[in-house]
Structure formats: structure tokens, C-alpha cells
Motif scaffolding. Structure first.
Motif, PDB file in Angstrom:
ATOM      1  N   ASN A 282       0.846  -1.194   0.000  1.00 50.14           N
ATOM      2  CA  ASN A 282       0.000   0.000   0.000  1.00 50.14           C
ATOM      3  C   ASN A 282       0.878   1.239   0.000  1.00 50.14           C
ATOM      4  O   ASN A 282       1.776   1.369   0.823  1.00 50.14           O
ATOM      5  CB  ASN A 282      -0.899  -0.004   1.240  1.00 50.14           C
ATOM      6  CG  ASN A 282      -1.917   1.107   1.223  1.00 50.14           C
ATOM      7  OD1 ASN A 282      -1.982   1.878   0.274  1.00 50.14           O
ATOM      8  ND2 ASN A 282      -2.707   1.197   2.278  1.00 50.14           N
ATOM      9  N   ASP A 283       0.660   2.155  -0.926  1.00 53.82           N
ATOM     10  CA  ASP A 283       1.488   3.355  -1.000  1.00 53.82           C
ATOM     11  C   ASP A 283       0.877   4.536  -0.256  1.00 53.82           C
ATOM     12  O   ASP A 283       1.259   5.681  -0.461  1.00 53.82           O
ATOM     13  CB  ASP A 283       1.750   3.741  -2.461  1.00 53.82           C
ATOM     14  CG  ASP A 283       0.468   4.049  -3.231  1.00 53.82           C
ATOM     15  OD1 ASP A 283      -0.622   3.951  -2.625  1.00 53.82           O
ATOM     16  OD2 ASP A 283       0.559   4.367  -4.422  1.00 53.82           O
ATOM     17  N   LYS A 284      -0.060   4.245   0.658  1.00 57.53           N
ATOM     18  CA  LYS A 284      -0.659   5.272   1.494  1.00 57.53           C
ATOM     19  C   LYS A 284      -0.677   4.791   2.942  1.00 57.53           C
ATOM     20  O   LYS A 284      -0.652   3.599   3.210  1.00 57.53           O
ATOM     21  CB  LYS A 284      -2.089   5.589   1.031  1.00 57.53           C
ATOM     22  CG  LYS A 284      -2.176   6.170  -0.368  1.00 57.53           C
ATOM     23  CD  LYS A 284      -3.619   6.456  -0.751  1.00 57.53           C
ATOM     24  CE  LYS A 284      -3.704   7.028  -2.167  1.00 57.53           C
ATOM     25  NZ  LYS A 284      -5.110   7.315  -2.574  1.00 57.53           N
ATOM     26  N   TYR A 285      -0.709   5.735   3.876  1.00 60.22           N
ATOM     27  CA  TYR A 285      -0.741   5.375   5.288  1.00 60.22           C
ATOM     28  C   TYR A 285      -2.082   4.729   5.625  1.00 60.22           C
ATOM     29  O   TYR A 285      -3.139   5.280   5.345  1.00 60.22           O
ATOM     30  CB  TYR A 285      -0.540   6.618   6.157  1.00 60.22           C
ATOM     31  CG  TYR A 285       0.911   7.007   6.326  1.00 60.22           C
ATOM     32  CD1 TYR A 285       1.571   6.794   7.536  1.00 60.22           C
ATOM     33  CD2 TYR A 285       1.624   7.582   5.279  1.00 60.22           C
ATOM     34  CE1 TYR A 285       2.902   7.135   7.698  1.00 60.22           C
ATOM     35  CE2 TYR A 285       2.955   7.929   5.428  1.00 60.22           C
ATOM     36  CZ  TYR A 285       3.591   7.699   6.642  1.00 60.22           C
ATOM     37  OH  TYR A 285       4.911   8.038   6.780  1.00 60.22           O
ATOM     38  N   ASP A 286      -2.006   3.526   6.231  1.00 56.32           N
ATOM     39  CA  ASP A 286      -3.218   2.916   6.758  1.00 56.32           C
ATOM     40  C   ASP A 286      -3.154   2.995   8.281  1.00 56.32           C
ATOM     41  O   ASP A 286      -2.387   3.784   8.829  1.00 56.32           O
ATOM     42  CB  ASP A 286      -3.388   1.488   6.238  1.00 56.32           C
ATOM     43  CG  ASP A 286      -2.223   0.582   6.611  1.00 56.32           C
ATOM     44  OD1 ASP A 286      -1.521   0.887   7.599  1.00 56.32           O
ATOM     45  OD2 ASP A 286      -2.037  -0.440   5.935  1.00 56.32           O
TER      46      ASP A 286
ATOM     47  N   LEU B 166       6.523  10.869  12.991  1.00 57.51           N
ATOM     48  CA  LEU B 166       6.745  11.742  14.145  1.00 57.51           C
ATOM     49  C   LEU B 166       7.653  12.897  13.737  1.00 57.51           C
ATOM     50  O   LEU B 166       8.533  12.723  12.902  1.00 57.51           O
ATOM     51  CB  LEU B 166       7.417  10.978  15.290  1.00 57.51           C
ATOM     52  CG  LEU B 166       6.831   9.626  15.715  1.00 57.51           C
ATOM     53  CD1 LEU B 166       7.748   8.977  16.747  1.00 57.51           C
ATOM     54  CD2 LEU B 166       5.435   9.803  16.266  1.00 57.51           C
ATOM     55  N   LYS B 167       7.453  14.061  14.342  1.00 56.72           N
ATOM     56  CA  LYS B 167       8.332  15.214  14.124  1.00 56.72           C
ATOM     57  C   LYS B 167       8.748  15.774  15.479  1.00 56.72           C
ATOM     58  O   LYS B 167       7.889  16.073  16.321  1.00 56.72           O
ATOM     59  CB  LYS B 167       7.626  16.305  13.321  1.00 56.72           C
ATOM     60  CG  LYS B 167       7.232  15.911  11.904  1.00 56.72           C
ATOM     61  CD  LYS B 167       6.517  17.058  11.205  1.00 56.72           C
ATOM     62  CE  LYS B 167       6.058  16.665   9.805  1.00 56.72           C
ATOM     63  NZ  LYS B 167       5.334  17.776   9.128  1.00 56.72           N
ATOM     64  N   ILE B 168      10.068  15.942  15.688  1.00 56.22           N
ATOM     65  CA  ILE B 168      10.586  16.525  16.921  1.00 56.22           C
ATOM     66  C   ILE B 168      11.367  17.783  16.554  1.00 56.22           C
ATOM     67  O   ILE B 168      12.384  17.716  15.860  1.00 56.22           O
ATOM     68  CB  ILE B 168      11.489  15.552  17.697  1.00 56.22           C
ATOM     69  CG1 ILE B 168      10.724  14.257  18.020  1.00 56.22           C
ATOM     70  CG2 ILE B 168      11.979  16.191  18.991  1.00 56.22           C
ATOM     71  CD1 ILE B 168      10.987  13.126  17.068  1.00 56.22           C
ATOM     72  N   HIS B 169      10.871  18.939  17.002  1.00 56.78           N
ATOM     73  CA  HIS B 169      11.499  20.217  16.713  1.00 56.78           C
ATOM     74  C   HIS B 169      12.585  20.535  17.744  1.00 56.78           C
ATOM     75  O   HIS B 169      12.630  19.952  18.833  1.00 56.78           O
ATOM     76  CB  HIS B 169      10.456  21.328  16.699  1.00 56.78           C
ATOM     77  CG  HIS B 169       9.480  21.225  15.570  1.00 56.78           C
ATOM     78  ND1 HIS B 169       9.525  22.052  14.469  1.00 56.78           N
ATOM     79  CD2 HIS B 169       8.432  20.386  15.355  1.00 56.78           C
ATOM     80  CE1 HIS B 169       8.543  21.741  13.638  1.00 56.78           C
ATOM     81  NE2 HIS B 169       7.865  20.723  14.153  1.00 56.78           N
ATOM     82  N   ALA B 170      13.426  21.500  17.399  1.00 53.52           N
ATOM     83  CA  ALA B 170      14.551  21.858  18.253  1.00 53.52           C
ATOM     84  C   ALA B 170      14.119  22.383  19.617  1.00 53.52           C
ATOM     85  O   ALA B 170      14.847  22.233  20.606  1.00 53.52           O
ATOM     86  CB  ALA B 170      15.433  22.889  17.547  1.00 53.52           C
ATOM     87  N   ASP B 171      12.941  23.006  19.700  1.00 52.70           N
ATOM     88  CA  ASP B 171      12.465  23.549  20.974  1.00 52.70           C
ATOM     89  C   ASP B 171      11.602  22.564  21.747  1.00 52.70           C
ATOM     90  O   ASP B 171      11.020  22.902  22.776  1.00 52.70           O
ATOM     91  CB  ASP B 171      11.696  24.858  20.750  1.00 52.70           C
ATOM     92  CG  ASP B 171      10.400  24.638  19.960  1.00 52.70           C
ATOM     93  OD1 ASP B 171      10.158  23.508  19.488  1.00 52.70           O
ATOM     94  OD2 ASP B 171       9.634  25.613  19.811  1.00 52.70           O
ATOM     95  N   GLY B 172      11.523  21.332  21.275  1.00 55.67           N
ATOM     96  CA  GLY B 172      10.741  20.314  21.951  1.00 55.67           C
ATOM     97  C   GLY B 172       9.330  20.144  21.428  1.00 55.67           C
ATOM     98  O   GLY B 172       8.614  19.241  21.870  1.00 55.67           O
ATOM     99  N   THR B 173       8.896  21.003  20.492  1.00 54.38           N
ATOM    100  CA  THR B 173       7.573  20.832  19.892  1.00 54.38           C
ATOM    101  C   THR B 173       7.485  19.442  19.254  1.00 54.38           C
ATOM    102  O   THR B 173       8.384  19.035  18.527  1.00 54.38           O
ATOM    103  CB  THR B 173       7.316  21.906  18.824  1.00 54.38           C
ATOM    104  OG1 THR B 173       7.358  23.193  19.440  1.00 54.38           O
ATOM    105  CG2 THR B 173       5.948  21.721  18.181  1.00 54.38           C
TER     106      THR B 173
ATOM    107  N   HIS C 110       1.536  11.714  13.650  1.00 55.36           N
ATOM    108  CA  HIS C 110       0.426  11.199  12.853  1.00 55.36           C
ATOM    109  C   HIS C 110      -0.648  10.663  13.791  1.00 55.36           C
ATOM    110  O   HIS C 110      -0.358  10.232  14.913  1.00 55.36           O
ATOM    111  CB  HIS C 110       0.961  10.094  11.932  1.00 55.36           C
ATOM    112  CG  HIS C 110      -0.012   9.603  10.926  1.00 55.36           C
ATOM    113  ND1 HIS C 110      -0.923   8.606  11.200  1.00 55.36           N
ATOM    114  CD2 HIS C 110      -0.227   9.953   9.628  1.00 55.36           C
ATOM    115  CE1 HIS C 110      -1.644   8.362  10.131  1.00 55.36           C
ATOM    116  NE2 HIS C 110      -1.252   9.169   9.158  1.00 55.36           N
ATOM    117  N   VAL C 111      -1.883  10.651  13.337  1.00 62.55           N
ATOM    118  CA  VAL C 111      -2.993  10.200  14.161  1.00 62.55           C
ATOM    119  C   VAL C 111      -2.827   8.753  14.607  1.00 62.55           C
ATOM    120  O   VAL C 111      -3.361   8.341  15.645  1.00 62.55           O
ATOM    121  CB  VAL C 111      -4.323  10.375  13.381  1.00 62.55           C
ATOM    122  CG1 VAL C 111      -4.369   9.468  12.153  1.00 62.55           C
ATOM    123  CG2 VAL C 111      -5.525  10.124  14.290  1.00 62.55           C
TER     124      VAL C 111
END
Length: 240
Positions: A121-125, A131-138, A142-143
Motif C-alpha cells: 500500500n502506498d498510502k498510510y493505513d 513523528l516530528k521533533i522540533h529543536a524547541d521540543g515541539t 500522525h494520528v
């Protein structure tokens, strides 16, 4: 000119293809996650990471790697409860876009998980997530991301650190097993307000954010066998 760390993770152990019948199968690289349980802290890096080799061989998904590109460290570990990732990123201008609608046009570490290695499957199931982790901790996710994730990000001199631990879900973690995994580093600047460089590990077509079939694989390395020292032979005694 702003310099971005082109992440490297050592221990590439193999390349395979998704299907013998695919016209142009996407390559699949594999890296090892060392066994261990580091503490994920808000402003410090656990010394346990010191004995883990970093990942290697990144490519530019946007922009280019130049002679000025610096190479930081990205490492992975695992235990029976979590997958751990540490990224120490050299970046002379850490930038976070102030527009909430353009938060993706910032500096951050992005991770992709395809736990069941579903490449049909080429889409998220409902089994894959990012996940994204920003430099300031933000922290963005994904759901489908499991509960219990601990993510930390903080600034250091010359860059930032992003680290995270992710609970095992949909699979049982054991030595020599693999899961689908990939990561990328986004580098944006205040001058442009967008990401000028995106560096990736396995995904070569810049589509892992929407297509989990292009991720690589993370292999759980067996725990090290402790070295035992033979007991010294008793010294014979003689009667007085």
C-alpha cells in the motif's frame, strides 16, 4: 551561508528490493539498533549513547550536500518496551517558522514507522505513522502514533538535540527482528521561510511522508553477551 548537518548512521548491513516483479523497486536499506535502555531527558543526553555507532549515508531529497555540509550523529537503540532514537544536529541557524500553518517549513527531525513492513500500500493505513521533533521540543505526530511516546528537543551550542522513545505496537520486539523505519532532517532558514535542504536515509523520492512503502528497515541487534572472567584458582595452603 547556513550549514546543516547531513546525518549519518553507521551499520548499514544490507540492501534488498521490494519485489522482483516491480518495474523500478525502491531500495531497502537496513540498519542495526543496539540493545539498551537510555533515559530520554529534556536537556541532557544519556551517556549510554556513547557506545552506539551513528547511522551513515544520507542523501539530499531537496537541496544538495556540499563541501560545507557538516555531519552530526543519529543513533538508534531498542529494548523490550521501546525503540529509541537520538539525533545531535549541527545547525548554525536553528529556525522555526512562526506561522502555525507553515510549521513544516522549519528545522526538525522526522521519523517514519511501518511496523509491519507493509509495502503493498502506498498510502498510510492504520498501522503506519510519522513523528516530528522540533529543536524547541515541539512534538507533532500522525494520528496513528501509539500512546506513551516520549519526545524531547533542546538547543545546544551550534545546533540542537532531538530524542524520542516509541513504544512497540502491533509487533513483539525481539532480537534479529525488523520493522519498517526511516528518517529525515529538514533545514529551513529565516531568509527564505522554507526548507532549503531535506536530507534522508532510505527514501530517495521524498515521499515517505505520504508513502510508507519507501522506508528502510531497522533491525534489533541482540544484547551483548557480558564477558566473564574465570575465577582464580585457590592458593594451596600447607600445614605449619
Amino acid at each position: 551561508m547556513k550549514k546543516l548537518s547531513a546525518l549519518v548512521i553507521a551499520g548499514v548491513i544490507g540492501i534488498s528490493t521490494t519485489s522482483l516483479f516491480a518495474a523500478e523497486p525502491h531500495p531497502i536499506k537496513t540498519i542495526k539498533a543496539e540493545y539498551g535502555s537510555p533515559v530520554i531527558e529534556k536537556t541532557a543526553v544519556d551517556p549510554l549513547w556513547d557506545n552506539v555507532l551513528p547511522v551513515s549515508f544520507l542523501h539530499a531529497k531537496k537541496g544538495a550536500i556540499t563541501e560545507e555540509t557538516e555531519f552530526p550523529s543519529v543513533k538508534t537503540m531498542w529494548d523490550e518496551n521501546y525503540v529509541y532514537v537520538l539525533a545531535e544536529i549541527d545547525d548554525s541557524e536553528v529556525y522555526k517558522n512562526p506561522d502555525p500553518k507553515k510549521l513544516h517549513e522549519s528545522d526538525y527531525l522526522e521519523l517514519y514507522f511501518n511496523p509491519l513492513k507493509d509495502r503493498e500500500n502506498d498510502k498510510y493505513d492504520d498501522t503506519e505513522f510519522w513523528l516530528k521533533i522540533h529543536a524547541d521540543g515541539t512534538f507533532e505526530h500522525h494520528v496513528n502514533a501509539p500512546e506513551g511516546i516520549v519526545a524531547k528537543g533542546f538547543l545546544v551550542e551550534g545546533g540542537y538535540v532531538a530524542q524520542v522513545k516509541v513504544p512497540h505496537e502491533l509487533y513483539t520486539a525481539s532480537a534479529n527482528e525488523t520493522i519498517g523505519f526511516d528518517f529525515q532532517i529538514s533545514d529551513a532558514s529565516a531568509a527564505t521561510g522554507v526548507r532549503d535542504t531535506i536530507l534522508g536515509w532510505n527514501d530517495t523520492v521524498n515521499s515517505a511522508w505520504k508513502n510508507p512503502s519507501v522506508v528502510g528497515e531497522l533491525k534489533f541487534d541482540p544484547p551483548s553477551v557480558p564477558t566473564t572472567i574465570p575465577a582464580a584458582a585457590p592458593i594451596p595452603t600447607t600445614a605449619p
